[in-house]
Design a protein around this motif. Structure first.
Motif, PDB file in Angstrom:
ATOM      1  N   ALA A  85       0.842  -1.194   0.000  1.00  0.00           N
ATOM      2  CA  ALA A  85       0.000   0.000   0.000  1.00  0.00           C
ATOM      3  C   ALA A  85       0.876   1.242   0.000  1.00  0.00           C
ATOM      4  O   ALA A  85       1.879   1.312   0.718  1.00  0.00           O
ATOM      5  CB  ALA A  85      -0.936   0.000   1.204  1.00  0.00           C
ATOM      6  N   ASP A  86       0.495   2.189  -0.835  1.00  0.00           N
ATOM      7  CA  ASP A  86       1.139   3.503  -0.866  1.00  0.00           C
ATOM      8  C   ASP A  86       0.038   4.559  -0.769  1.00  0.00           C
ATOM      9  O   ASP A  86      -1.050   4.392  -1.340  1.00  0.00           O
ATOM     10  CB  ASP A  86       1.938   3.697  -2.157  1.00  0.00           C
ATOM     11  CG  ASP A  86       3.189   2.836  -2.178  1.00  0.00           C
ATOM     12  OD1 ASP A  86       4.141   3.172  -1.468  1.00  0.00           O
ATOM     13  OD2 ASP A  86       3.186   1.820  -2.916  1.00  0.00           O
ATOM     14  N   LEU A  87       0.361   5.642  -0.076  1.00  0.00           N
ATOM     15  CA  LEU A  87      -0.637   6.667   0.170  1.00  0.00           C
ATOM     16  C   LEU A  87       0.004   8.037   0.048  1.00  0.00           C
ATOM     17  O   LEU A  87       1.019   8.313   0.684  1.00  0.00           O
ATOM     18  CB  LEU A  87      -1.232   6.495   1.580  1.00  0.00           C
ATOM     19  CG  LEU A  87      -2.337   7.449   1.997  1.00  0.00           C
ATOM     20  CD1 LEU A  87      -3.579   7.202   1.161  1.00  0.00           C
ATOM     21  CD2 LEU A  87      -2.647   7.277   3.483  1.00  0.00           C
ATOM     22  N   GLN A  88      -0.575   8.883  -0.786  1.00  0.00           N
ATOM     23  CA  GLN A  88      -0.057  10.249  -0.897  1.00  0.00           C
ATOM     24  C   GLN A  88      -0.570  11.129   0.227  1.00  0.00           C
ATOM     25  O   GLN A  88       0.177  11.931   0.785  1.00  0.00           O
ATOM     26  CB  GLN A  88      -0.468  10.847  -2.250  1.00  0.00           C
ATOM     27  CG  GLN A  88       0.173  10.157  -3.445  1.00  0.00           C
ATOM     28  CD  GLN A  88      -0.269  10.768  -4.768  1.00  0.00           C
ATOM     29  OE1 GLN A  88      -1.011  11.747  -4.793  1.00  0.00           O
ATOM     30  NE2 GLN A  88       0.190  10.191  -5.875  1.00  0.00           N
ATOM     31  N   LEU A  89      -1.844  10.966   0.606  1.00  0.00           N
ATOM     32  CA  LEU A  89      -2.407  11.815   1.662  1.00  0.00           C
ATOM     33  C   LEU A  89      -3.563  11.101   2.334  1.00  0.00           C
ATOM     34  O   LEU A  89      -4.432  10.536   1.674  1.00  0.00           O
ATOM     35  CB  LEU A  89      -2.925  13.135   1.073  1.00  0.00           C
ATOM     36  CG  LEU A  89      -3.741  14.024   2.033  1.00  0.00           C
ATOM     37  CD1 LEU A  89      -2.864  14.525   3.179  1.00  0.00           C
ATOM     38  CD2 LEU A  89      -4.367  15.188   1.288  1.00  0.00           C
ATOM     39  N   LEU A  90      -3.541  11.131   3.686  1.00  0.00           N
ATOM     40  CA  LEU A  90      -4.665  10.711   4.500  1.00  0.00           C
ATOM     41  C   LEU A  90      -4.925  11.810   5.516  1.00  0.00           C
ATOM     42  O   LEU A  90      -4.050  12.137   6.326  1.00  0.00           O
ATOM     43  CB  LEU A  90      -4.379   9.386   5.219  1.00  0.00           C
ATOM     44  CG  LEU A  90      -5.404   8.971   6.282  1.00  0.00           C
ATOM     45  CD1 LEU A  90      -6.772   8.758   5.637  1.00  0.00           C
ATOM     46  CD2 LEU A  90      -4.959   7.719   7.017  1.00  0.00           C
ATOM     47  N   GLY A  91      -6.108  12.375   5.465  1.00  0.00           N
ATOM     48  CA  GLY A  91      -6.451  13.441   6.401  1.00  0.00           C
ATOM     49  C   GLY A  91      -7.772  13.172   7.064  1.00  0.00           C
ATOM     50  O   GLY A  91      -8.762  12.878   6.406  1.00  0.00           O
ATOM     51  N   GLY A 113      -4.455   9.358  -3.728  1.00  0.00           N
ATOM     52  CA  GLY A 113      -3.317   8.602  -4.252  1.00  0.00           C
ATOM     53  C   GLY A 113      -3.085   7.276  -3.564  1.00  0.00           C
ATOM     54  O   GLY A 113      -1.940   6.838  -3.444  1.00  0.00           O
ATOM     55  N   LEU A 114      -4.154   6.602  -3.141  1.00  0.00           N
ATOM     56  CA  LEU A 114      -4.009   5.293  -2.504  1.00  0.00           C
ATOM     57  C   LEU A 114      -3.772   4.226  -3.575  1.00  0.00           C
ATOM     58  O   LEU A 114      -4.505   4.132  -4.553  1.00  0.00           O
ATOM     59  CB  LEU A 114      -5.262   4.952  -1.703  1.00  0.00           C
ATOM     60  CG  LEU A 114      -5.331   3.526  -1.127  1.00  0.00           C
ATOM     61  CD1 LEU A 114      -4.215   3.299  -0.117  1.00  0.00           C
ATOM     62  CD2 LEU A 114      -6.692   3.249  -0.505  1.00  0.00           C
ATOM     63  N   THR A 115      -2.752   3.398  -3.370  1.00  0.00           N
ATOM     64  CA  THR A 115      -2.448   2.282  -4.270  1.00  0.00           C
ATOM     65  C   THR A 115      -2.273   1.019  -3.447  1.00  0.00           C
ATOM     66  O   THR A 115      -1.405   0.954  -2.570  1.00  0.00           O
ATOM     67  CB  THR A 115      -1.166   2.536  -5.085  1.00  0.00           C
ATOM     68  OG1 THR A 115      -1.331   3.711  -5.875  1.00  0.00           O
ATOM     69  CG2 THR A 115      -0.862   1.352  -5.993  1.00  0.00           C
ATOM     70  N   ASN A 177      -8.462   9.238  -6.879  1.00  0.00           N
ATOM     71  CA  ASN A 177      -7.385   8.616  -7.667  1.00  0.00           C
ATOM     72  C   ASN A 177      -6.763   7.424  -6.947  1.00  0.00           C
ATOM     73  O   ASN A 177      -5.549   7.305  -6.835  1.00  0.00           O
ATOM     74  CB  ASN A 177      -6.312   9.649  -8.013  1.00  0.00           C
ATOM     75  CG  ASN A 177      -5.404   9.164  -9.141  1.00  0.00           C
ATOM     76  OD1 ASN A 177      -5.827   8.362  -9.973  1.00  0.00           O
ATOM     77  ND2 ASN A 177      -4.169   9.637  -9.154  1.00  0.00           N
ATOM     78  N   ALA A 178      -7.617   6.525  -6.462  1.00  0.00           N
ATOM     79  CA  ALA A 178      -7.124   5.307  -5.815  1.00  0.00           C
ATOM     80  C   ALA A 178      -6.956   4.201  -6.858  1.00  0.00           C
ATOM     81  O   ALA A 178      -7.569   4.220  -7.932  1.00  0.00           O
ATOM     82  CB  ALA A 178      -8.072   4.875  -4.724  1.00  0.00           C
ATOM     83  N   ARG A 179      -6.135   3.206  -6.500  1.00  0.00           N
ATOM     84  CA  ARG A 179      -5.840   2.114  -7.425  1.00  0.00           C
ATOM     85  C   ARG A 179      -5.682   0.824  -6.630  1.00  0.00           C
ATOM     86  O   ARG A 179      -5.045   0.817  -5.563  1.00  0.00           O
ATOM     87  CB  ARG A 179      -4.579   2.410  -8.221  1.00  0.00           C
ATOM     88  CG  ARG A 179      -4.192   1.329  -9.230  1.00  0.00           C
ATOM     89  CD  ARG A 179      -2.843   1.605  -9.849  1.00  0.00           C
ATOM     90  NE  ARG A 179      -2.486   0.591 -10.827  1.00  0.00           N
ATOM     91  CZ  ARG A 179      -2.665   0.697 -12.124  1.00  0.00           C
ATOM     92  NH1 ARG A 179      -3.155   1.834 -12.605  1.00  0.00           N
ATOM     93  NH2 ARG A 179      -2.328  -0.268 -12.951  1.00  0.00           N
ATOM     94  N   ILE A 180      -6.248  -0.265  -7.167  1.00  0.00           N
ATOM     95  CA  ILE A 180      -6.114  -1.578  -6.539  1.00  0.00           C
ATOM     96  C   ILE A 180      -5.704  -2.568  -7.623  1.00  0.00           C
ATOM     97  O   ILE A 180      -6.370  -2.681  -8.660  1.00  0.00           O
ATOM     98  CB  ILE A 180      -7.438  -2.032  -5.889  1.00  0.00           C
ATOM     99  CG1 ILE A 180      -7.916  -1.008  -4.866  1.00  0.00           C
ATOM    100  CG2 ILE A 180      -7.275  -3.400  -5.232  1.00  0.00           C
ATOM    101  CD1 ILE A 180      -9.291  -1.309  -4.311  1.00  0.00           C
TER     102      ILE A 180
END
Length: 744
Positions: A85-91, A113-115, A177-180
């Motif tokens: 898992a990669d994350l650009q921003l979690l708020g 940007g969650l992947t 813009n999430a991706r799985i």
């Protein structure tokens, strides 16, 4: 007392200011980024996670407990260099005071940007399976022991109140813009969700939560890509275990290998309900569209925790099935009529389970036909079809392959030329030579049966039709029962009325081996034979009512193979018949004139020859039917014969004997006057040539006529001996004299 209240208020205000001051000091002088190593270690120990905290951690304490994570990755502690898992921003942020009352009041939750990269390795283990499991103790001896009381006994369990569920109150959830990605190394299959965006309104229990979800879906086996969007309102009640999706609408486009370069536009909408307490689910107000197909219905499921069962209804508006299938890249097999499957309309009741589906109370309109009954799959995995339908009419010839007909015509083109040449030279004149026997093959060797598909069929079909057109024959009140399983298909019953007659048949087809085996039993009663032949495009040589019993077998996968391997027996009887274009009277008159040594002054008889019956037995051996006992009764004549019908080339070769036994009065032409000398004599005919010639292929057998002439000459001499000698000599002497003149 009043002073005490004022003092208490001042104290509370002071404490509140102290809390605010403490929060200010903590948020400004305490930096969580200084404790990243401790946070990582805590994640390893408690959740078996490897956190990659590359960005800054932002936070707030009061009145919102807020957190922001930037540029963060998550991996299993066992594979720290392979994050899943990669994350650009979690708020997110939570009000502090409501937490004390077990209430979660949150502002907007933002995920950007969650992947997620999920992998199942060749051993079947997923890279996410160890997540959430605490690290194991380093030594077995360090395991904590249960606390004991002063007397050495374990303390009694404390009775606690059952905690109330958390009350959620979230302003909104935004995922951008999430991706799985999921891949299975065992099967090589890959699935993907990209460009996933989710936006919701306020999330509160028992309230309507509007949302919009969009994403691109893909797979590699088969190669498929879909653009989807789902909108609606979600309502849930965790205490009642009840979840509703209101005004739901799923729409999008689908493309990929199964569609052969075409695109399908789809849409589905309605009201959905899941009640876990009652273990039921419902989809009401269903509206479905795929390209030009439009359907309405409802669907209800029960026993979700056991073996789910579903019921419902479906209505499909009239549409062009041929265009629909072409629009989704599906090709139809070749049919004789390309205008079939252009009008389809359906209304039915639905029921079934996870591996079965049935359409009951069907109202089906297909082109010019209307059906009612039941149709379903008893086993979806095995494609076990169960059909019980009644209909007004069905022209089955329109839906059968037309290619074989064209191939047959091409195959028989040389034979057609041969027959045309024979017909052009054929004449009913008795003095013309016999036509040559046909030699050209009349059947196509194009494969007709899809063996692989037939081997997989599991069928149980019963059809009742007011009118069925099959092989160009209009069958009234048709009944058909077909059963098939494990490569063995049987036509258990096929019956109906045909041209005021009737018929029934049974047949079987065994396709378990490379060379299919076929057998058939037929019974026909009172059917005009000329109508059958005309329906097959053949010019009938006779007319009359046919009775037939046949038991035949063959093998192969083409017309030619079926004829070449045809074996069995049949018995036929044609009554009230007419031999077309057969002037037997003229043929016989010519033979009689020959015996009379006279010449005919004119042609005699009509164009056709009527007969009371025509019967015999046929024995089929590899496509040749032997007929040893042909018998026909014509007014004043009896015809007997034997010969062969070569079905491979549609030819015949018969020897006939015609016995004059009726009216022996003078015929109009003195040259063929019939007298008592010709009574009981079997006049020989020879018939040879294509079946299409009919009686035109028959000629007087001159060799046989010569034998008859010698027989008649001897008879005349005997008459002279009797006339001259009378009673003057003994009978023994007269017999001796007669024997001297008998033909050796």
């Amino acid at each position: 007392m009043k002073a005490f209240g004022k003092i208490l208020g001042i104290v509370i205000l002071a404490l509140l200011l102290l809390v605010v001051a403490a929060g200010f000091i903590l948020t400004h002088f305490f930096n969580p980024n200084d404790y990243k190593d401790e946070i990582r270690q805590l994640a390893r120990d408690k959740a078996n996670l490897e956190l990659g905290l590359k960005g800054d951690i932002g936070w707030s304490l009061f009145p919102w407990l807020g957190l922001e994570l930037h540029d963060t990755s998550v991996a299993s502690a066992s594979t720290p260099n392979k994050p899943f898992a990669d994350l650009q921003l979690l708020g997110l942020s939570v009000r502090v005071l409501p937490l004390l009352r077990r209430q979660v009041q949150m502002s907007d939750i933002r995920v950007e940007g969650l992947t997620l990269t999920l992998i199942r390795d060749k051993n079947g283990a997923g890279n996410w399976e160890n997540i959430g499991k605490p690290a194991q103790a380093s030594a077995a001896g360090t395991q904590p022991t249960a606390p004991q009381g002063a007397s050495g006994e374990a303390p009694k369990a404390q009775v606690r109140d059952i905690p109330q569920p958390l009350q959620l109150d979230i302003d909104s959830l935004n995922v951008k813009n999430a991706r799985i990605d999921f891949s299975d190394e065992q099967s090589g299959k890959q699935y993907g969700v990209e460009g996933l965006d989710l936006n919701t309104g306020a999330i509160r229990e028992s309230s309507s939560i509007p949302f919009k979800l969009s994403a691109y879906l893909s797979s590699n086996q088969p190669l498929v890509r879909a653009k989807t969007e789902l909108t609606g309102s979600l309502r849930f009640d965790r205490a009642l275990k009840r979840y509703q999706l209101e005004d739901a609408k799923l729409s999008g486009e689908l493309a990929g290998d199964p569609l052969q370069g075409k695109t399908a536009t789809f849409s589905a909408q309605g009201q959905l309900l899941l009640d876990q307490a009652a273990q039921i689910a419902e989809w009401t107000g269903l509206k479905l569209s795929i390209n030009q197909l439009r359907a309405l219905g409802e669907l209800k499921a029960r026993d979700l925790d056991k073996e789910p069962k579903f019921t419902g209804g479906l209505s499909i508006a009239q549409f062009n099935l041929r265009d629909f299938l072409d629009g989704i890249g599906q090709s139809l097999p070749a049919m004789a009529d390309s205008n079939t499957l252009t009008r389809l309309e359906l209304a039915a009741r639905l029921d079934g389970g996870l591996n079965s589906v049935n359409l009951g109370d069907i109202k089906l309109k297909l082109d010019d036909s209307t059906f009612s009954g039941n149709l379903g799959l008893a086993d979806i995995a095995k494609q076990a079809w169960r059909v019980q339908l009644s209909g007004d009419r069905l022209d089955l010839d329109r839906y059968l392959p037309g290619k074989a007909v064209k191939d047959a015509e091409a195959t028989s083109s040389s034979r057609k030329a041969e027959v045309d040449a024979t017909l052009a030279s054929a004449t009913t004149k008795g003095d013309s030579p016999l036509p040559n026997a046909p030699t050209q093959q009349a059947w196509s060797d194009t494969p007709l049966l899809p063996l692989a598909r037939l081997r997989g069929l599991d069928l149980d079909i019963a059809l009742n039709l007011g009118q069925l057109t099959l092989d160009k024959l209009p069958i009234e009140n048709a009944v058909l029962k077909l059963h098939g399983q494990n490569g063995q298909l049987s036509l258990d019953d096929m019956r109906g009325e045909l041209y005021d007659g009737r018929f029934n048949a049974k047949a079987s087809l065994d396709v378990r081996q490379d060379v299919p085996l076929l057998s058939a039993q037929k019974h026909i009663a009172g059917v005009p034979i000329e109508r059958i032949l005309e329906a097959q495009g053949q010019k009938p040589p006779v007319t009359g009512l046919l009775d037939l019993d046949a038991d035949l077998t063959t093998q192969g996968n083409s017309q030619k193979a079926w004829i070449d391997n045809l074996n069995g027996n049949a018995r036929f009887d044609i009554s009230k018949g007419v031999l077309l274009n057969a002037n037997l009277e003229e043929q016989l008159c010519r033979g009689i004139a020959t015996l009379n040594r006279k010449t005919l002054s004119a042609e005699h008889g009509g164009k056709d020859t009527p007969f009371r019956e025509l019967q015999g037995n046929l024995t089929f051996r590899n496509g040749v039917a032997s007929n040893p006992d042909l018998k026909a009764s014509v007014p004043g004549l009896t015809v007997k014969g034997n010969g062969d019908l070569d079905l491979r080339v549609l030819g015949m070769d018969y020897r006939l004997g015609v016995i004059i036994e009726g009216d022996k009065s003078d015929m109009p032409d003195p040259a063929c006057e019939v007298n008592k000398r010709y009574a009981g004599i079997e006049w020989p005919l020879r018939c040879r040539g294509p079946l299409e010639l009919g009686a035109k292929a028959c000629r007087l057998d001159k060799d046989g006529v010569g034998q008859i002439a010698a027989q008649l000459a001897g008879q005349r001499l005997n008459d002279k001996i009797d006339e001259k000698l009378g009673d003057k000599v003994s009978p023994e002497l007269k017999d001796a004299l007669k024997n001297l003149f008998k033909k050796k």
